[in-house]
Design a protein around this motif. Structure first.
Motif, PDB file in Angstrom:
ATOM      1  N   ARG A  43     -26.123  21.469   0.378  1.00 37.49           N
ATOM      2  CA  ARG A  43     -26.931  21.170   1.747  1.00 37.49           C
ATOM      3  C   ARG A  43     -27.518  22.531   2.274  1.00 37.49           C
ATOM      4  O   ARG A  43     -27.108  23.444   2.062  1.00 37.49           O
ATOM      5  N   ALA A  47     -29.043  23.705   8.187  1.00 39.29           N
ATOM      6  CA  ALA A  47     -28.380  22.430   8.690  1.00 39.29           C
ATOM      7  C   ALA A  47     -27.032  22.420   8.888  1.00 39.29           C
ATOM      8  O   ALA A  47     -26.452  22.099   9.890  1.00 39.29           O
ATOM      9  N   ILE A  48     -26.492  23.260   8.009  1.00 42.49           N
ATOM     10  CA  ILE A  48     -24.818  23.604   8.265  1.00 42.49           C
ATOM     11  C   ILE A  48     -24.506  24.202   9.544  1.00 42.49           C
ATOM     12  O   ILE A  48     -23.788  24.011  10.331  1.00 42.49           O
ATOM     13  N   ASP A  50     -26.493  24.642  12.124  1.00 37.83           N
ATOM     14  CA  ASP A  50     -26.648  23.851  13.411  1.00 37.83           C
ATOM     15  C   ASP A  50     -25.657  23.089  13.606  1.00 37.83           C
ATOM     16  O   ASP A  50     -25.368  22.690  14.874  1.00 37.83           O
ATOM     17  N   GLU A  51     -25.144  22.224  12.780  1.00 38.88           N
ATOM     18  CA  GLU A  51     -24.143  21.256  13.004  1.00 38.88           C
ATOM     19  C   GLU A  51     -22.708  22.061  13.608  1.00 38.88           C
ATOM     20  O   GLU A  51     -22.000  21.724  14.354  1.00 38.88           O
ATOM     21  N   ALA A  54     -23.216  23.267  17.141  1.00 39.32           N
ATOM     22  CA  ALA A  54     -23.287  22.450  18.020  1.00 39.32           C
ATOM     23  C   ALA A  54     -21.713  21.799  18.286  1.00 39.32           C
ATOM     24  O   ALA A  54     -21.353  21.538  19.225  1.00 39.32           O
ATOM     25  N   GLN A  55     -21.164  21.384  17.130  1.00 42.46           N
ATOM     26  CA  GLN A  55     -19.655  21.038  17.149  1.00 42.46           C
ATOM     27  C   GLN A  55     -18.703  21.900  17.913  1.00 42.46           C
ATOM     28  O   GLN A  55     -17.802  21.267  18.591  1.00 42.46           O
ATOM     29  N   GLY A  97     -20.714  20.478   3.991  1.00 42.75           N
ATOM     30  CA  GLY A  97     -20.715  20.835   5.150  1.00 42.75           C
ATOM     31  C   GLY A  97     -19.374  20.536   5.853  1.00 42.75           C
ATOM     32  O   GLY A  97     -19.394  20.861   7.152  1.00 42.75           O
TER      33      GLY A  97
END
Length: 244
Positions: A43, A47-48, A50-51, A54-55, A97
């Motif tokens: 991935r 993107a990783i 960002d996740e 956020a998490q 991810g």
């Protein structure tokens, strides 16, 4: 901080161009990541990140790449939570991810002074000495100690040189007081007096070329006790609490 934000912005931009990279990543890892993203095996790092941010409601301050036991790409991601400013370290699989491990999950699995001393003792029975022990995640995501081992005979010797021609003016005599004590012996000596889990131990030298051990012990309240111990006499030279 401005440099970190600028770097991450540039990193995200480079990802969109297909040049995937990571902070302190090795060249081979960068190429592996780039080809993996192109093929769909991995991935995109953006993107990783960002996740993960956020998490955990945190901002990313550092990313390092590493290889797992089977050669798979993994990321060590350091975060600072926005709510309380706490540091978190995650091990993330580049393909999915998925978070493989968190520092909070494994930090309490570090060894005590006496336990680590017992493990190091067999390693220091022969002509070798452990000069560094650092608690970290193994490539399999397991808690482990990364050791650095040097020949036991590799001891420093003090000399006084003539600044005009380099001639030896004085050579230090080797004595029992000048022998660097093994790490396991130092840990055994400290064990009755100090508690905590060993995060890191390292043999260092001061400005006068005098050796000392530097330790980090995780305390029950989550803070870290830092000790500086004379490598000859095993006297505790300094102690300090670092609040995490």
């Amino acid at each position: 901080m401005k440099h970190t934000k600028l770097f991450l912005s540039c990193l995200v931009f480079s990802l969109f161009l297909g040049a995937l990279g990571a902070v302190q990543a090795r060249g081979s890892d960068q190429e592996q990541a780039r080809l993996g993203v192109i093929s769909g095996a991995y991935r995109p790092l953006a993107a990783i990140l960002d996740e993960v941010s956020a998490q955990h409601e945190a901002r990313v301050v550092d990313v390092e790449s590493r290889q797992g036991a089977r050669g798979e790409l993994q990321y060590e991601i350091t975060l600072i939570t926005r709510r309380d400013g706490q540091k978190r370290e995650l091990l993330v699989d580049a393909a999915t991810g998925r978070v493989l491990a968190q520092e909070q999950d494994f930090s309490r699995q570090a060894a005590s002074l006496s336990a680590l001393a017992a493990w190091l003792r067999p390693l220091e029975q022969h002509d070798q000495r452990v000069v560094e022990a650092e608690f970290e995640l193994s490539p399999q995501g397991l808690p482990a100690y990364q050791l650095q081992i040097a020949p036991a005979a590799q001891a420093s010797q003090r000399m006084l040189l003539d600044a005009r021609n380099g001639a030896v003016l004085e050579r230090g005599n080797q004595s029992a007081a000048g022998v660097i004590r093994p790490m396991h012996e130092m840990l055994e000596t400290l064990s009755p007096r100090f508690s905590g889990l060993v995060r890191e131990v390292e043999l260092e030298y001061d400005t006068r070329n005098q050796p000392f051990y530097e330790l980090e012990l995780l305390q029950p309240d989550g803070n870290t006790l830092e000790l500086k111990v004379h490598a000859h006499t095993l006297e505790v030279l300094q102690r300090k609490i670092k609040r995490d």
